[in-house]
Design a protein around this motif. Structure first.
Motif, short mmCIF file in Angstrom:
data_model
loop_
_atom_site.label_atom_id
_atom_site.label_comp_id
_atom_site.label_asym_id
_atom_site.label_seq_id
_atom_site.Cartn_x
_atom_site.Cartn_y
_atom_site.Cartn_z
N ILE A 33 0.86 -1.24 0.03
CA ILE A 33 0.00 0.17 0.03
C ILE A 33 1.04 1.25 -0.07
O ILE A 33 0.69 2.18 -0.75
N PRO A 34 1.87 1.34 1.01
CA PRO A 34 2.44 2.60 0.85
C PRO A 34 3.38 2.98 -0.58
O PRO A 34 3.40 3.94 -1.34
N VAL A 35 3.76 1.62 -1.01
CA VAL A 35 4.56 1.78 -2.49
C VAL A 35 3.61 2.28 -3.55
O VAL A 35 3.85 3.10 -4.42
N TYR A 36 2.29 1.85 -3.48
CA TYR A 36 1.05 2.16 -4.36
C TYR A 36 0.88 3.57 -4.40
O TYR A 36 0.65 4.23 -5.45
N LEU A 37 0.86 4.11 -3.05
CA LEU A 37 0.31 5.42 -2.69
C LEU A 37 1.47 6.42 -3.35
O LEU A 37 1.18 7.37 -3.76
N PHE A 38 2.72 6.11 -2.97
CA PHE A 38 3.86 6.97 -3.43
C PHE A 38 3.87 6.76 -5.00
O PHE A 38 4.25 8.10 -5.52
N LEU A 39 3.56 5.71 -5.77
CA LEU A 39 3.68 5.76 -7.17
C LEU A 39 2.65 6.69 -7.78
O LEU A 39 2.50 7.45 -8.61
N ARG A 40 1.25 6.51 -7.17
CA ARG A 40 0.09 7.44 -7.49
C ARG A 40 0.28 8.73 -7.16
O ARG A 40 0.14 9.51 -8.05
N GLY A 41 1.09 9.24 -6.15
CA GLY A 41 1.13 10.67 -5.85
C GLY A 41 2.40 11.19 -6.88
O GLY A 41 2.24 12.20 -7.43
N SER A 42 3.37 10.34 -7.20
CA SER A 42 4.45 10.81 -8.31
C SER A 42 3.78 10.78 -9.61
O SER A 42 4.11 11.87 -10.36
N LYS A 43 2.77 10.03 -9.94
CA LYS A 43 2.29 10.17 -11.22
C LYS A 43 1.45 11.45 -11.40
O LYS A 43 1.31 12.09 -12.35
N LYS A 44 0.70 11.67 -10.41
CA LYS A 44 -0.15 12.98 -10.34
C LYS A 44 0.66 14.17 -10.50
O LYS A 44 0.44 15.32 -11.31
N ARG A 45 1.84 14.21 -9.72
CA ARG A 45 2.87 15.19 -9.79
C ARG A 45 3.51 15.48 -11.13
O ARG A 45 3.55 16.62 -11.67
N TYR A 46 3.57 14.44 -12.06
CA TYR A 46 4.18 14.42 -13.05
C TYR A 46 3.23 14.85 -14.19
O TYR A 46 3.46 15.79 -15.01
N ASN A 47 2.12 14.52 -13.85
CA ASN A 47 1.00 15.03 -14.85
C ASN A 47 0.65 16.37 -14.83
O ASN A 47 0.42 17.00 -15.76
N LYS A 48 0.81 16.73 -13.38
CA LYS A 48 0.43 18.15 -13.34
C LYS A 48 1.47 18.97 -13.79
O LYS A 48 1.51 20.13 -14.26
N GLN A 49 2.68 18.46 -13.63
CA GLN A 49 4.02 19.31 -14.34
C GLN A 49 3.84 19.46 -15.68
O GLN A 49 4.11 20.51 -16.19
N LYS A 50 3.57 18.09 -16.36
CA LYS A 50 3.70 18.41 -17.92
C LYS A 50 2.28 19.18 -18.28
O LYS A 50 2.37 19.72 -19.52
N ALA A 51 1.24 19.33 -17.62
CA ALA A 51 0.00 20.11 -18.05
C ALA A 51 0.01 21.43 -17.87
O ALA A 51 -0.47 22.20 -18.49
N SER A 52 1.11 22.02 -17.15
CA SER A 52 1.35 23.30 -16.94
C SER A 52 1.59 24.06 -17.85
O SER A 52 2.54 23.59 -18.66
N ALA A 53 1.52 25.38 -18.10
CA ALA A 53 2.05 26.20 -18.90
C ALA A 53 2.29 27.65 -18.46
O ALA A 53 1.41 28.10 -17.55
#
Length: 105
Positions: free
Chosen positions: A16-36
């Motif tokens: 569960i901690p590994v899953y939560l870490f990976l999910r949070g990392s993916k959200k940060r990556y997508n947010k950074q990529k979508a910003s302008a």
């Protein structure tokens, strides 16, 4: 039955901690990529943060900090060669869909 209980404990403690870490990392990556944004480089931070128990250098962190035209501060972790290519005061533009900002004239 013992194996099932052991498996469930391992899943809860490690999975569960590994899953939560990976999910949070993916959200940060997508947010950074979508910003302008557009702005200027206001600070560069470099640190040799990680060393093993014997004192051997294991990793480093290179961060560029930009102030956008609307007053926000945006920090981006980059590779050493990208870090070296930027100077404080450089103008930058970050387009939606791209991961890193680029220099503009």
């Amino acid at each position: 039955m013992r194996f099932l209980i052991f498996f469930l404990i391992v899943l809860v403690v490690f999975g569960i901690p590994v899953y939560l870490f990976l999910r949070g990392s993916k959200k940060r990556y997508n947010k950074q990529k979508a910003s302008a944004w557009k702005g200027k480089l206001v600070d560069k931070q470099h640190s040799d943060e990680w060393e093993d128990l014997d004192g051997h250098h294991v990793g480093e962190s290179n961060t560029l900090i930009f102030k956008t035209n609307d007053g926000r501060k945006v920090s981006t972790n980059v590779l050493p060669d990208v870090y070296a290519a930027w100077e404080i005061g450089d103008s930058a533009e970050k387009l939606a869909g791209e991961l890193l900002p680029r220099k503009i004239s």
